[in-house]
Design an enzyme around this catalytic site. Structure first.
Site, short mmCIF file in Angstrom:
data_model
loop_
_atom_site.label_atom_id
_atom_site.label_comp_id
_atom_site.label_asym_id
_atom_site.label_seq_id
_atom_site.Cartn_x
_atom_site.Cartn_y
_atom_site.Cartn_z
CE LYS A 19 -6.32 -18.49 5.36
NZ LYS A 19 -5.80 -17.54 4.34
CB CYS A 21 -5.21 -10.66 7.12
SG CYS A 21 -6.09 -11.15 5.62
CB THR A 52 3.58 -16.15 -3.68
OG1 THR A 52 2.67 -15.48 -2.81
CG2 THR A 52 3.06 -16.07 -5.10
C1 LIG Z 1 -3.21 -17.11 -1.04
C2 LIG Z 1 -2.54 -16.48 0.14
C3 LIG Z 1 -3.12 -16.60 1.41
C4 LIG Z 1 -2.52 -16.02 2.52
N1 LIG Z 1 -3.08 -16.17 3.75
C5 LIG Z 1 -2.47 -15.68 4.86
C6 LIG Z 1 -2.98 -15.91 6.16
O1 LIG Z 1 -4.01 -16.56 6.34
N2 LIG Z 1 -2.31 -15.39 7.22
C7 LIG Z 1 -1.15 -14.69 7.09
O2 LIG Z 1 -0.57 -14.27 8.08
N3 LIG Z 1 -0.63 -14.46 5.86
C8 LIG Z 1 -1.25 -14.94 4.75
N4 LIG Z 1 -0.70 -14.73 3.51
C9 LIG Z 1 0.55 -13.95 3.39
C10 LIG Z 1 1.77 -14.86 3.29
O3 LIG Z 1 1.92 -15.65 4.45
C11 LIG Z 1 3.05 -14.06 3.05
O4 LIG Z 1 3.38 -13.33 4.21
C12 LIG Z 1 2.93 -13.09 1.90
O5 LIG Z 1 2.23 -13.69 0.84
C13 LIG Z 1 4.28 -12.61 1.37
O6 LIG Z 1 5.14 -13.68 1.06
P1 LIG Z 1 5.22 -14.43 -0.37
O7 LIG Z 1 5.40 -13.37 -1.41
O8 LIG Z 1 6.37 -15.35 -0.23
O9 LIG Z 1 3.93 -15.13 -0.53
C14 LIG Z 1 -1.30 -15.29 2.37
C15 LIG Z 1 -0.73 -15.17 1.10
C16 LIG Z 1 -1.32 -15.76 -0.01
C17 LIG Z 1 -0.67 -15.60 -1.35
#
Ligand SMILES: Cc1cc2nc3c(=O)[nH]c(=O)nc-3n(C[C@H](O)[C@H](O)[C@H](O)COP(=O)(O)O)c2cc1C
Ligand SMILES: Cc1cc2nc3c(=O)[nH]c(=O)nc-3n(C[C@H](O)[C@H](O)[C@H](O)COP(=O)(O)OP(=O)(O)OC[C@H]3O[C@@H](n4cnc5c(N)ncnc54)[C@H](O)[C@@H]3O)c2cc1C
Ligand code: FES
Lengths: 255, 312
Positions: B45, B130, B266
Site C-alpha cells: 500500500k 493516485c 483488482t
Molecule cells: C482498492 C484499491 C486501492 C489502490 N491503492 C493504490 C495505492 O495505494 N497506490 C497505488 O499506486 N495504486 C493503488 N491502486 C491502483 C492499483 O495498484 C492498480 O494500478 C490499478 O488498480 C489498476 O490495476 P488493476 O485493474 O489490476 O487493479 C489501488 C487500486 C485499488 C482497486
C-alpha cells in the site's frame, strides 16, 4: 449447494464445505464468487450450521450478484472464501440475551441463535420488517418448548405483530423485569443506530453486525471501513461485529 | 523448463507477476490465500510521511467490468511501516516493493531515503498518480517539470531501484515518461486508475463518499495496454504493466506490448489464485512456443521486434 425459498425475496442456501473449511463461528461471513461477470465477490453472513461440514446462507435478492447466486443450478460448486471476520462475544451463563433483527438482518443472527440455544443460554428475539412478507423469524431455530414468549415480531405497516418498528419492542423489553443483559443486532443502519442508542441509555452492552461494500474481505484494500471512536475500522477484518459503543452512530446512517 | 526470472534494475524476481499497490495491503493480510511463492514481488500500500485516515465511506462501488475505489491512501504512515509492516511483509519470502507518495519533491526524497535504507525493501515505487487525494489544478502526474523534481529528489536519496507510477489520466504521457527516465528512474509502472463516478439513485447522491474514484479492473485493461505500448516504444527503461489484468491472456498482451513485468490488482478480489494461475499459464505458453526466457516474450507484438526476429 442446495436452496429453498423462505420468503418472496429470500433463499436459504446450504453448502457442503471443503474438508479444510474451518467450522465458522457466529458473526463470521464468507466472500462468495457469485458470477464470473462481476468484478467483486459478495459477502454473506454464515447463517447456520445444519450439520458438521455444512453451512447455510440466507440471502435476499438485491441486485445482479444475489440473483446470479440464486440462478445457479442446485449442486453447483461455488467459490467461497472464509470463514472471515470476527465473532460475537457470547454472554455469561444465566444471562438473558436479546437478539434484534431487521429484515435480512435475521441472517446475521441466525447462527448466533443456534449457538446460544445449543449452549443453553436464554434468548429473546425481536424480528422486524417493513411488511409481513419480509419477516424471516420462521427460519430461526425452533421456539417450541420455551416457557416464556421469547419471540416477538413487528411490521412497519402493521400487517403482522406489533405495528411499528422493532425498536418500539426493544424499549419495552429492556424495561421489563428479567431484562436482557446483552443485546445483539443486525439490520439496516438506521435500525442499528436506534438500537444502539436505546441499549446505551439502558446501560446494556450491545453488539451489531455491520454491512459495507467489500472487495478483498481480508483487510487489505481498506474499502469497507466504518467510522469508530478510534478512527476508521475495516468491517471485514476488524468486524463485522462491533460493540456499538465504539461506533460513531451519526456516521453509520448515510444521507 | 522456461525461465521466468525477471530483472527490473536491481530487482530480481522469480516471475514477472507482481501484486499491485493497494490491493494486497502490506502482504500478510493475504497470507495463506495468495501463493506468494510464485509471485515476483508485492508492492505495498502507498506509504505517506504521516498516517492517513483515508476518505469517508462508501469507498467502493462496482461498475460494469470494473471497480471504482476512493480509499484516499489510508495507510499507517512511514514510522509504523518501518517499525512493523515492513518486517511482517519481508517474512513472506517474496521481494517487497515499497510504494511511497509525498506532497513535495522533498517529501518524496525523505520517503525514498527512509525506505531505501532498509534491507527488506527490494525496490521503490513512486506513486504520483493516485486520483483520490487533493491536488492542485495542474496535477503532478501530467507535469514533466514536477516529475523531474520528484524523481531527482528520490534518485538523490537512494540507490535502490526506482519505478515511477504514471497516471493514464493525461494527454501527454510520453513527456512525463521521458522526464522520469532523464531524472534517473529505473522503470515506469504504467499505469494507475482513471477517474470516474457512479450515482446512487436511491439516495440521490454520488455512490462514493469522495464523489469520484479510480476505475480499475477489466474496463481499464485496453486503456492501460495502449499506454504501455506507447511508453515502451519511447523509453529505454523497463515498463511494468498495470490495469485490469485478470488472466494469462491479459498478461501475455501486456508483455507482448513491451512490458517487462505485470501487476495484478483488482483481479485478486474475485480470484486470489490469479497470480499463480498466470505464472503457470506463462510457463505453458513459453513451453508451447519454444521460448526460453522472458526476453523472447517481451515486446513480441512490436514491429521493431518483429523486424529484428525476421532478419536474424
Ligand atoms: C482498492 C484499491 C486501492 C489502490 N491503492 C493504490 C495505492 O495505494 N497506490 C497505488 O499506486 N495504486 C493503488 N491502486 C491502483 C492499483 O495498484 C492498480 O494500478 C490499478 O488498480 C489498476 O490495476 P488493476 O485493474 O489490476 O487493479 C489501488 C487500486 C485499488 C482497486
Ligand atoms: C459482513 C456482511 C454480511 C452480509 N450478510 C448478508 C446475508 O447474510 N444475507 C444477505 O442477503 N445479504 C448480506 N449482506 C449484504 C450482501 O453482501 C449484499 O446484499 C450483496 O452484496 C448485494 O449484491 P448484489 O450484486 O445482489 O447487489 P448489487 O447489484 O451489487 O447492489 C444492489 C444494492 O445493494 C447494495 N449492496 C451491495 N453490496 C452490498 C454490501 N456488501 N453490503 C450492503 N449493501 C450492499 C448496493 O448499495 C445497492 O444498493 C452482507 C454484507 C456484509 C458486508
Ligand atoms: S474489503 Fe478490503 S479491507 Fe475490507
Amino acid at each position: 449447494m442446495t436452496k429453498a425459498s423462505v420468503s418472496p425475496t429470500c433463499y436459504l442456501f446450504t453448502f457442503e464445505a471443503d474438508p479444510e473449511f474451518p467450522t465458522p463461528r457466529s458473526g463470521q461471513f464468507v466472500n462468495v464468487a457469485v458470477s464470473d461477470d462481476l468484478t467483486l465477490r459478495r459477502p454473506f453472513s454464515i447463517a447456520g450450521i445444519p450439520a458438521p461440514g455444512r453451512f447455510d446462507l440466507l440471502v435476499e435478492m438485491r441486485g445482479k450478484g444475489t440473483r446470479a447466486l440464486a440462478e445457479k443450478p442446485i449442486g453447483s460448486a461455488v467459490g467461497v472464501m472464509g470463514p472471515l471476520g470476527n465473532e460475537f462475544t457470547l454472554p455469561e451463563p444465566g444471562d438473558v440475551s436479546l437478539l434484534v433483527a431487521g429484515g435480512i438482518g435475521t441472517a446475521g443472527l441466525r447462527l448466533l441463535a443456534q449457538e446460544l440455544r445449543l449452549g443453553g443460554h436464554r434468548i429473546r428475539t425481536l424480528v422486524g420488517a417493513r411488511t409481513s412478507e419480509g419477516l424471516l423469524h420462521h427460519v430461526l431455530p425452533s421456539q417450541a418448548g420455551d416457557e416464556e414468549p421469547s419471540l416477538e415480531v413487528a411490521t412497519d405497516d402493521g400487517s403482522e405483530g406489533f405495528h411499528g418498528t422493532v425498536t418500539g419492542l426493544l424499549k419495552r423489553a429492556l424495561g421489563e423485569p428479567d431484562a436482557p443483559a446483552r443485546v445483539y443486532c443486525c439490520g439496516p443502519p438506521a435500525m442499528i443506530a436506534a438500537v444502539a442508542g436505546i441499549a446505551a441509555k439502558a446501560g446494556v452492552p450491545c453488539e451489531a453486525l455491520l454491512e459495507e461494500m467489500m472487495a478483498c474481505g481480508v483487510g487489505a484494500c481498506r474499502g469497507c471501513v466504518v467510522a469508530t471512536r478510534s478512527g476508521y475500522k475495516a468491517v471485514c477484518s476488524d468486524g463485522p461485529v462491533f460493540d456499538t459503543s465504539e461506533l460513531v452512530l451519526e456516521e453509520l446512517v448515510r444521507a | 523448463m522456461p525461465d521466468l526470472t525477471t530483472r527490473i534494475g536491481n530487482l530480481t524476481m522469480r516471475s514477472p507477476v507482481m501484486l499491485a499497490s493497494g490491493t494486497v495491503g502490506y502482504g500478510p493480510e493475504y497470507e495463506g490465500i495468495i501463493d506468494f511463492g510464485v509471485t515476483g514481488a508485492i508492492v505495498t500500500k502507498t506509504i505517506t510521511l504521516k498516517l492517513r485516515e483515508g476518505n469517508a465511506p462508501p469507498r467502493l462501488v462496482e461498475t460494469h467490468g470494473g471497480l471504482l475505489n476512493a480509499i484516499g491512501l489510508e495507510n499507517v504512515g512511514l514510522e509504523r511501516f518501518l517499525a512493523e509492516k515492513l518486517r511482517e511483509a519481508a517474512r513472506l519470502g517474496v521481494p517487497v516493493v515499497a510504494s511511497v507518495a509525498g506532497t513535495s519533491p522533498e517529501e518524496f526524497g525523505q520517503l525514498a531515503a527512509a525506505v531505501g535504507e532498509r534491507d527488506e525493501v527490494a525496490a521503490i515505487e513512486l506513486n504520483i498518480s493516485c486520483p483520490n487525494v487533493e491536488r492542485p489544478r495542474n496535477p503532478v502526474w501530467s507535469d514533466p517539470a514536477a516529475v523531474t523534481e520528484i524523481v531527482s529528489a528520490a534518485r538523490a536519496a537512494t540507490s535502490k531501484t526506482l519505478s515511477l507510477k504514471l497516471s493514464p489520466n493525461t494527454s501527454d504521457i510520453l513527456s512525463v515518461a521521458e522526464a522520469a527516465e532523464r531524472a534517473g528512474a529505473d522503470a515506469l509502472t504504467v499505469a494507475n486508475t482513471l477517474p470516474g463516478m457512479r450515482i446512487d439513485i436511491k439516495r440521490r447522491r454520488p455512490a462514493l463518499g469522495n464523489t469520484t474514484g479510480g476505475l480499475s479492473g477489466a474496463a481499464l485493461m485496453p486503456v492501460n495496454l495502449a499506454l504501455v505500448w506507447k511508453v515502451a516504444g519511447h523509453v529505454s527503461i523497463p515498463v511494468i504493466g498495470s490495469g485490469g489484468l485478470a488472466d494469462t491472456g491479459d498478461a501475455l498482451e501486456f508483455l507482448a506490448a513491451g512490458a517487462a513485468a505485470v501487476q495484478v490488482g483488482t483481479a485478486l478480489f474475485a480470484n486470489p489464485a490469479a497470480p499463480a494461475e498466470i505464472v503457470k499459464g506463462l510457463e505453458t505458453y513459453m513451453e508451447e512456443n519454444n521460448l526460453a526466457s522472458m526476453d523472447e516474450l517481451i515486446g513480441m507484438a512490436r514491429e521493431e521486434r518483429r523486424i529484428c526476429t525476421e532478419t536474424t
